[in-house]
Every structure is written in structure tokens, then in C-alpha cells.
Enzyme design. Structure first.
Site, short mmCIF file in Angstrom:
data_model
loop_
_atom_site.label_atom_id
_atom_site.label_comp_id
_atom_site.label_asym_id
_atom_site.label_seq_id
_atom_site.Cartn_x
_atom_site.Cartn_y
_atom_site.Cartn_z
N GLY A 168 23.46 80.74 42.48
CA GLY A 168 23.74 80.73 44.31
C GLY A 168 22.11 82.05 44.49
O GLY A 168 21.06 82.02 43.55
N ASN A 183 28.63 84.33 46.25
CA ASN A 183 27.16 84.76 45.26
C ASN A 183 26.27 84.75 45.95
O ASN A 183 25.29 83.70 46.58
CB ASN A 183 27.07 83.62 43.82
CG ASN A 183 25.16 84.62 43.64
OD1 ASN A 183 24.02 83.96 43.50
ND2 ASN A 183 25.94 85.47 42.84
N ARG A 188 22.40 85.16 45.10
CA ARG A 188 22.12 86.02 44.65
C ARG A 188 20.96 86.03 43.51
O ARG A 188 20.28 86.95 43.08
CB ARG A 188 23.79 86.71 44.17
CG ARG A 188 23.19 88.03 44.05
CD ARG A 188 23.92 89.32 44.24
NE ARG A 188 24.46 91.02 43.79
CZ ARG A 188 24.06 91.40 42.11
NH1 ARG A 188 24.33 90.33 41.62
NH2 ARG A 188 23.95 92.62 42.02
N CYS A 189 21.89 85.26 42.70
CA CYS A 189 21.43 84.59 41.41
C CYS A 189 19.71 84.67 41.19
O CYS A 189 19.33 84.72 40.27
CB CYS A 189 22.04 83.76 40.54
SG CYS A 189 23.53 83.80 39.91
N MET A 190 19.26 84.01 42.57
CA MET A 190 17.95 83.01 41.79
C MET A 190 16.98 84.46 43.10
O MET A 190 15.75 84.17 42.62
CB MET A 190 17.51 81.78 43.13
CG MET A 190 18.66 80.86 42.79
SD MET A 190 17.97 79.32 42.90
CE MET A 190 18.44 79.78 45.54
#
Length: 408
Positions: A395, A352, A397-399
């Protein structure tokens, strides 16, 4: 343009974050599964790690915007909008909240500072904060030990999922779990009412649509090709509706959607937990999905409301090379050839990555095997401490929600 994201790797110029707040301190063991957490992060360290994340991006000349700030600005300048969304937020907060909507509304509206109000909406309302004995005498006697009348929303720091930037438009998503559906209200407030976005954004999907879809499953491969994962949290029905809406927009450049079927399990969760782009011709991938991956090409059908779907029988690398108009692409396996490292680091979001410009990514430092392999493949790696942030199963990218990227 308020939104301009036509790739996964173009130089990132503007990004939306949410700094973790007291909603994380309101997690308790008995609610972890329902609120989609496996453990309870330590807020002080989580905030320090998140601040490092934001600083890393600012040091790369990326403008960082915070969701809570933008919503507070809208509320501060539009009292009618504030009242409307506070009421809607309570209505969508579950049966108990709906039965106590007036006491909760009065309590929240008594908070005069809009920033404090927004953070309180995010962190939840306990029974012992309200005076509702007369309205619900039995409930007031039973729920007096600090139980939540309005649940906290601890997943908010994963800003990637509630909506997705697609070209110059967005998909405002219907989240898989009821626990997360109120998150998209905050994004709707910003996209429809904040002066930086209002009237400037095309909606390709709406949170009122019946099918589940989340931003972690949506990747902009190029200005003409979108990838969407069929995962635990995104349904094929949602992808079809998204495709029809994009193809119906004459200003949209996207003419092909690649649908990737991945197993519907929590370990994989979204497409971006197993697959992200890190350079023009390089991708990270969790090798565990390769034997189950199915791929479909979706293009406009013969009529306006129809779609043409074809299952692709070639290798993933060949599919990516074809649609990105490259001779070949390199798939960098999370954990390399070590199965234990691969499974461990995929669980900790080794795949990620957040690409901030071609060949430069932000990653969690704990995934040292994958990070070394990325460096060996010529990728510039910016490592982020992650002992607490990673407990939420997401990770870099998710945040992050990119709002503006340079074209490539």
C-alpha cells in the site's frame, strides 16, 4: 540532516519513490511466484496511479525524490562508481548473469545516457539483446526466446523495504528473497555516493549482514522507541544485531526496541501490512493478528554487547500507551467488525496507511470500509486509486520511504 525520521506521524517533508517502469511489463505468469507477484499489473494504469500518489504528496508540500533520478545523478558524475556498481549488479544477478558478465557489462556500459542505463538495470536484460554465441555457445542456443539473463526487479516501487530511515541513520537491509536483494544496491549508491547523503548517514545495518530484515517491519514509534516486526521477512537475529548497533551509537536517541512477532505468512508479510500509526494516539490494525501477537521489550544489557529482553504480557493498546507516554490509544480495526471485509481489505492493504502529518493519511480508495471507519475516528483520509498498484501486495506506506519528517 540527510535523514531525519523520528516518528511515523510527524509532518512529512521529503520522500523517496520509484515510478513503476518496464520491469512490470517483464513479468510473465511462470515467473510470478519467484518474483513475488500474484498478478501482472497493467503498467500504463500503474504509472497513472503512482503519478497521482506523487501529486497528492506534492499538493501537501512534500518534496518527492525518485530513486532512479538519484542513481543516475551519481553515475553521471562518477564514472568509476558507475563501472563498479554495474559490475556488482551483474555479479549479484544470478549464475547465468555471472557466467556472461562481460557481454552484459559491455551491453550496459554502451548505454550512454545514465538515466536510460539505470532503468535498463531495473527492467532486466534478455538473452536476445546480447551477442554471446562465442562465449557460451550452448546457452546462446537454448536461451534465444527472450528469456532473461538478468532478471527484472518488479518490486522496486515498494521503496519502503530495501532500507529504513531510523532517526538520523538507516538500516540498509538484507532482503528476504534473492529476487529483491539487488534493490538495496541502488539505495547504497544513493546513500554512500550522492552528494545529498554521502558522509551524512549512520548505518545501523548493512546489506552484507547474514540475517534478513526489511523496511516494512520497521516503525519509528517515537524518538526513543522503535518497533520492529518478526515476520515472514525479518528474523529475530537481525533485530538483535540492529538493536546492538543502535544502542552502541551514542548519538542515537532510541533506547527501547519493541519486537512484535506476527505469523510468517504472505498475507501478513510485514508488520506494516497489519499495523500502522495514523495519529498521536491512533493506530490501524488487522484484528486477525491480535490472538497470535507476541511482544518483546529490548533494551541495552549490562555490557556493551549484551541486550536485555523481556516478553510483555499486557494488551497491545496498553503497551503502546505506555511507551508513547499516553493515557490510552485507540486501535482502529481494518474492516471493522465484519470478518469478510477485514480479511479482504487487509489483503488489499487497508492497514498500510501512509501518515503525512498527525491525523492525515494516504490510503487506497478500494478499502472503503476501513476508510470510513478512519474518518469516523477523526482521521483526514486522502484516497488513492489502486486497481493496478495493489496487485503488487503493498500500500501507500510500502510505496514510500520518508527521508525527512518534522519532530513531534
Amino acid at each position: 540532516m540527510a535523514i531525519q525520521v523520528k516518528s511515523e506521524i510527524g509532518k512529512l517533508r521529503k520522500v523517496l519513490l520509484h515510478r513503476p517502469g518496464k520491469e512490470l511489463e517483464h513479468l510473465v505468469p511462470e515467473d510470478l511466484e519467484r518474483l513475488l507477484f500474484d498478478d501482472i499489473p497493467y503498467l500504463k494504469t500503474a504509472c497513472s496511479e503512482h503519478d497521482q500518489f506523487a501529486k497528492t504528496m506534492r499538493d501537501q508540500d512534500i518534496e518527492v525524490m525518485y530513486l532512479e533520478d538519484l542513481v543516475a545523478e551519481v553515475f553521471r558524475n562518477d564514472a568509476e562508481c558507475k563501472e563498479q556498481y554495474v559490475r556488482q549488479f551483474i555479479e549479484e544477478g544470478g549464475a547465468t548473469a555471472a557466467s556472461l558478465k562481460e557481454p552484459i557489462f559491455e551491453y550496459l556500459m554502451a548505454i550512454r545516457d545514465e538515466q536510460t542505463l539505470v532503468l535498463k538495470m531495473m527492467s532486466g536484460v534478455r538473452a536476445n539483446e546480447l551477442n554471446f554465441r562465442g562465449a557460451c555457445p550452448l546457452v546462446s542456443r537454448v536461451k534465444t526466446d527472450g528469456q532473461f539473463i538478468l532478471d527484472p526487479i518488479p518490486n522496486l516501487y515498494f521503496t519502503r523495504d530495501p532500507f529504513a530511515s531510523i532517526g538520523t541513520g538507516v538500516s540498509l537491509n538484507r532482503m528476504y528473497s534473492a529476487t529483491r536483494r539487488r534493490e538495496t544496491l541502488f539505495d547504497q549508491i544513493v546513500l554512500e555516493h550522492h552528494p545529498d547523503f554521502a558522509g551524512q548517514t549512520t548505518f545501523y545495518y548493512r546489506r552484507e549482514n547474514p540475517f534478513h530484515i526489511e523496511g516494512g517491519d520497521i516503525l519509528n514509534l517515537s524518538r526513543r522507541v522503535l518497533a520492529v516486526g518478526m515476520s515472514q521477512r525479518t528474523t529475530p537475529e537481525a533485530i538483535e544485531l540492529l538493536a546492538k548497533n543502535i544502542f552502541a551509537d551514542e548519538t542515537a536517541e532510541i533506547r527501547t526496541i519493541l519486537a512484535f512477532y506476527i505469523p510468517a505468512i504472505r498475507a501478513f508479510m510485514h508488520l506494516d501490512t497489519v499495523f500502522t500509526q495514523v495519529d498521536y494516539d491512533k493506530f490501524t490494525i488487522h484484528p486477525g493478528i491480535l490472538h497470535t501477537l507476541r511482544m518483546f521489550e529490548i533494551t541495552p544489557g549490562e555490557t556493551k554487547e549484551s541486550l536485555h529482553v523481556e516478553e510483555l504480557q499486557t494488551r497491545l493498546a496498553d503497551v503502546l500507551a505506555k511507551y508513547l507516554e499516553l493515557d490510552h490509544v485507540t486501535l482502529i480495526e481494518c474492516g471493522g467488525n465484519d470478518r469478510i471485509a477485514s480479511e479482504r481489505e487487509q489483503w488489499n492493504d487497508g492497514s498500510n496507511t501512509l501518515c503525512i502529518q498527525p491525523g492525515k493519511v494516504i490510503v487506497y480508495d478500494r478499502n472503503y470500509v476501513t476508510n470510513r471507519i478512519l474518518q469516523d475516528n477523526g482521521i483526514h483520509v486522502l484516497e488513492l486509486a489502486s486497481s493496478e498498484l495493489s496487485r503488487g501486495r503493498g500500500g501507500p506506506r510500502c510505496m514510500s520511504m520518508p527521508l525527512v519528517r518534522d519532530d513531534i
